[in-house]
Design a protein around this motif. Structure first.
Motif, PDB file in Angstrom:
ATOM      1  N   THR A 211       0.844  -1.198   0.000  1.00 34.04           N
ATOM      2  CA  THR A 211       0.000   0.000   0.000  1.00 34.04           C
ATOM      3  C   THR A 211       0.877   1.244   0.000  1.00 34.04           C
ATOM      4  O   THR A 211       2.042   1.212   0.412  1.00 34.04           O
ATOM      5  N   GLY A 212       0.310   2.340  -0.458  1.00 34.41           N
ATOM      6  CA  GLY A 212       0.997   3.620  -0.443  1.00 34.41           C
ATOM      7  C   GLY A 212       0.584   4.434   0.766  1.00 34.41           C
ATOM      8  O   GLY A 212      -0.150   3.961   1.656  1.00 34.41           O
ATOM      9  N   LYS A 213       1.044   5.671   0.818  1.00 31.54           N
ATOM     10  CA  LYS A 213       0.713   6.532   1.943  1.00 31.54           C
ATOM     11  C   LYS A 213      -0.770   6.869   2.002  1.00 31.54           C
ATOM     12  O   LYS A 213      -1.290   7.236   3.058  1.00 31.54           O
TER      13      LYS A 213
ATOM     14  N   SER B 234      16.693   2.380   8.612  1.00 27.55           N
ATOM     15  CA  SER B 234      16.601   3.797   8.277  1.00 27.55           C
ATOM     16  C   SER B 234      15.180   4.183   7.867  1.00 27.55           C
ATOM     17  O   SER B 234      14.696   5.266   8.207  1.00 27.55           O
ATOM     18  N   TYR B 235      14.495   3.272   7.157  1.00 29.71           N
ATOM     19  CA  TYR B 235      13.113   3.552   6.766  1.00 29.71           C
ATOM     20  C   TYR B 235      12.191   3.616   7.973  1.00 29.71           C
ATOM     21  O   TYR B 235      11.363   4.534   8.104  1.00 29.71           O
ATOM     22  N   PHE B 236      12.318   2.655   8.855  1.00 31.30           N
ATOM     23  CA  PHE B 236      11.443   2.653  10.028  1.00 31.30           C
ATOM     24  C   PHE B 236      11.779   3.792  10.991  1.00 31.30           C
ATOM     25  O   PHE B 236      10.893   4.299  11.683  1.00 31.30           O
ATOM     26  N   SER B 237      13.061   4.190  11.036  1.00 29.22           N
ATOM     27  CA  SER B 237      13.437   5.316  11.898  1.00 29.22           C
ATOM     28  C   SER B 237      12.793   6.617  11.419  1.00 29.22           C
ATOM     29  O   SER B 237      12.485   7.502  12.224  1.00 29.22           O
ATOM     30  N   SER B 238      12.600   6.723  10.111  1.00 24.73           N
ATOM     31  CA  SER B 238      11.950   7.906   9.548  1.00 24.73           C
ATOM     32  C   SER B 238      10.437   7.709   9.395  1.00 24.73           C
ATOM     33  O   SER B 238       9.789   8.494   8.701  1.00 24.73           O
ATOM     34  N   TYR B 239       9.906   6.662  10.029  1.00 23.48           N
ATOM     35  CA  TYR B 239       8.470   6.353  10.020  1.00 23.48           C
ATOM     36  C   TYR B 239       7.930   6.076   8.616  1.00 23.48           C
ATOM     37  O   TYR B 239       6.757   6.307   8.342  1.00 23.48           O
ATOM     38  N   ASP B 240       8.809   5.581   7.750  1.00 26.57           N
ATOM     39  CA  ASP B 240       8.380   5.152   6.420  1.00 26.57           C
ATOM     40  C   ASP B 240       8.117   3.643   6.487  1.00 26.57           C
ATOM     41  O   ASP B 240       8.936   2.823   6.062  1.00 26.57           O
ATOM     42  N   TRP B 241       6.957   3.289   7.008  1.00 22.89           N
ATOM     43  CA  TRP B 241       6.627   1.885   7.201  1.00 22.89           C
ATOM     44  C   TRP B 241       6.405   1.150   5.886  1.00 22.89           C
ATOM     45  O   TRP B 241       6.606  -0.063   5.815  1.00 22.89           O
ATOM     46  N   HIS B 242       6.015   1.852   4.859  1.00 29.37           N
ATOM     47  CA  HIS B 242       5.703   1.211   3.584  1.00 29.37           C
ATOM     48  C   HIS B 242       6.966   0.662   2.915  1.00 29.37           C
ATOM     49  O   HIS B 242       7.005  -0.504   2.520  1.00 29.37           O
ATOM     50  N   ASN B 243       8.004   1.489   2.794  1.00 27.05           N
ATOM     51  CA  ASN B 243       9.248   1.015   2.176  1.00 27.05           C
ATOM     52  C   ASN B 243       9.984   0.039   3.078  1.00 27.05           C
ATOM     53  O   ASN B 243      10.608  -0.911   2.592  1.00 27.05           O
ATOM     54  N   GLY B 244       9.948   0.271   4.389  1.00 26.12           N
ATOM     55  CA  GLY B 244      10.574  -0.675   5.305  1.00 26.12           C
ATOM     56  C   GLY B 244       9.925  -2.047   5.229  1.00 26.12           C
ATOM     57  O   GLY B 244      10.610  -3.084   5.202  1.00 26.12           O
ATOM     58  N   SER B 245       8.593  -2.067   5.177  1.00 20.38           N
ATOM     59  CA  SER B 245       7.880  -3.340   5.059  1.00 20.38           C
ATOM     60  C   SER B 245       8.126  -3.985   3.700  1.00 20.38           C
ATOM     61  O   SER B 245       8.225  -5.218   3.598  1.00 20.38           O
ATOM     62  N   MET B 246       8.243  -3.153   2.654  1.00 19.27           N
ATOM     63  CA  MET B 246       8.497  -3.693   1.320  1.00 19.27           C
ATOM     64  C   MET B 246       9.819  -4.452   1.280  1.00 19.27           C
ATOM     65  O   MET B 246       9.903  -5.564   0.746  1.00 19.27           O
ATOM     66  N   ILE B 247      10.870  -3.878   1.867  1.00 20.34           N
ATOM     67  CA  ILE B 247      12.162  -4.557   1.878  1.00 20.34           C
ATOM     68  C   ILE B 247      12.096  -5.814   2.733  1.00 20.34           C
ATOM     69  O   ILE B 247      12.710  -6.839   2.413  1.00 20.34           O
ATOM     70  N   SER B 248      11.340  -5.758   3.817  1.00 21.24           N
ATOM     71  CA  SER B 248      11.166  -6.945   4.653  1.00 21.24           C
ATOM     72  C   SER B 248      10.500  -8.073   3.870  1.00 21.24           C
ATOM     73  O   SER B 248      10.883  -9.245   4.010  1.00 21.24           O
ATOM     74  N   VAL B 249       9.529  -7.737   3.030  1.00 15.80           N
ATOM     75  CA  VAL B 249       8.861  -8.748   2.208  1.00 15.80           C
ATOM     76  C   VAL B 249       9.832  -9.320   1.182  1.00 15.80           C
ATOM     77  O   VAL B 249       9.824 -10.531   0.903  1.00 15.80           O
ATOM     78  N   ILE B 250      10.690  -8.475   0.603  1.00 15.01           N
ATOM     79  CA  ILE B 250      11.690  -8.962  -0.356  1.00 15.01           C
ATOM     80  C   ILE B 250      12.627  -9.958   0.318  1.00 15.01           C
ATOM     81  O   ILE B 250      12.925 -11.033  -0.228  1.00 15.01           O
TER      82      ILE B 250
END
Length: 263
Positions: free
Chosen positions: A33-35, A219-235
């Motif tokens: 999902t996006g923002k 770095s993504y989660f530290s900046s509260y960018d849960w979408h990109n952080g979760s995306m990399i976790s899925v990869i």
């Protein structure tokens, strides 16, 4: 109500749902999902079209590959000596090799960092070497254990028979011992390669400023960018599934050939 054995699995099922399934669903939700909360594949598209993120993935693979190879090269002869050496209490020696795992991770890396500081002066001069060295030191027991378990099950009579039939030591090693211990190799490689791709703590402690997949997620989660952080976790999760499937297939194929190798 009649008690059955299947009911013993109820606590385990509840635990898996609460602490494995639900968190994975949350991660997948943010990854796709996006923002604005709408379903999208843009997160993945931007990752695979961005040179910086792909460079991070490539560097993570290089770090993990180098660490895995060093662990395998050092751990295999160690495990073989422990499993087949003239020791009456090889299990005690195995505990000695595994004992560093009982010490806190940061304390072990801090101690090794002090040794490297005395030898090199400035750790920033050799960031890649120091990172691989520290990770090898940290993950070595994860490679020794499965190799030891696999090598200890080898039949000594088969090795002696190969020698009696004229096989040289190098032939026995590469045509008999290594193929028959392949399940342990596959297990050890899997246990080392995947964590090495995400262990960014070592990079921070040895002054390696380059990002790997774990530090990118942080770095993504530290900046509260849960979408990109979760995306990399899925990869990374998909990589784990693929590697696990390949490992399982190779293990099954190897088990089917072990009899032929022994003959």
């Amino acid at each position: 109500m009649k008690f059955t054995r299947s009911k013993l699995a109820i606590p385990y099922i509840i635990y898996m749902i609460l602490f494995v399934v639900l968190p994975l669903l949350v991660v997948c939700y943010y990854a796709f999902t996006g923002k604005d909360g709408k379903l999208t594949m843009d997160n993945f598209r931007l990752f695979f079209t961005n040179g910086k993120t792909m460079g991070t993935l490539f560097y993570s693979v290089v770090i993990a590959f180098a660490t895995t190879m060093f662990c395998l090269i050092l751990a295999y002869p160690t495990a073989y000596i422990l499993a087949k050496g003239p020791f009456k209490r090889s299990d005690v020696l195995l505990v000695v090799f595994v004992m560093p795992m009982w010490i806190n991770f940061t304390l072990r890396i801090t101690a090794l960092k002090e040794v490297l500081s005395l030898l090199e002066g400035n750790l920033a001069y050799y960031p890649f070497f120091n990172t691989v060295l520290c990770m090898t030191y940290d993950f070595m027991p994860f490679m020794i254990m499965p190799l030891y378990n696999s090598l200890s099950k080898l039949d000594d009579n088969v090795i002696e028979a190969a020698a009696d039939l004229g096989a040289r030591p190098i032939q026995i090693l590469f045509k008999l011992v290594i193929p028959m211990s392949m399940p342990g190799i596959i297990s050890g490689v899997t246990m080392v390669f995947l964590p090495a791709m995400t262990n960014y703590v070592v990079l921070d402690m040895v002054y390696n400023s380059t990002f790997i997949m774990g530090s990118l997620i942080g770095s993504y989660f530290s900046s509260y960018d849960w979408h990109n952080g979760s995306m990399i976790s899925v990869i990374l999760l998909m990589l784990i599934v693929i590697i696990t499937a390949i490992s399982s297939r190779l293990t099954k194929d190897n088990q089917g050939k072990r009899g032929n190798v022994a003959i």
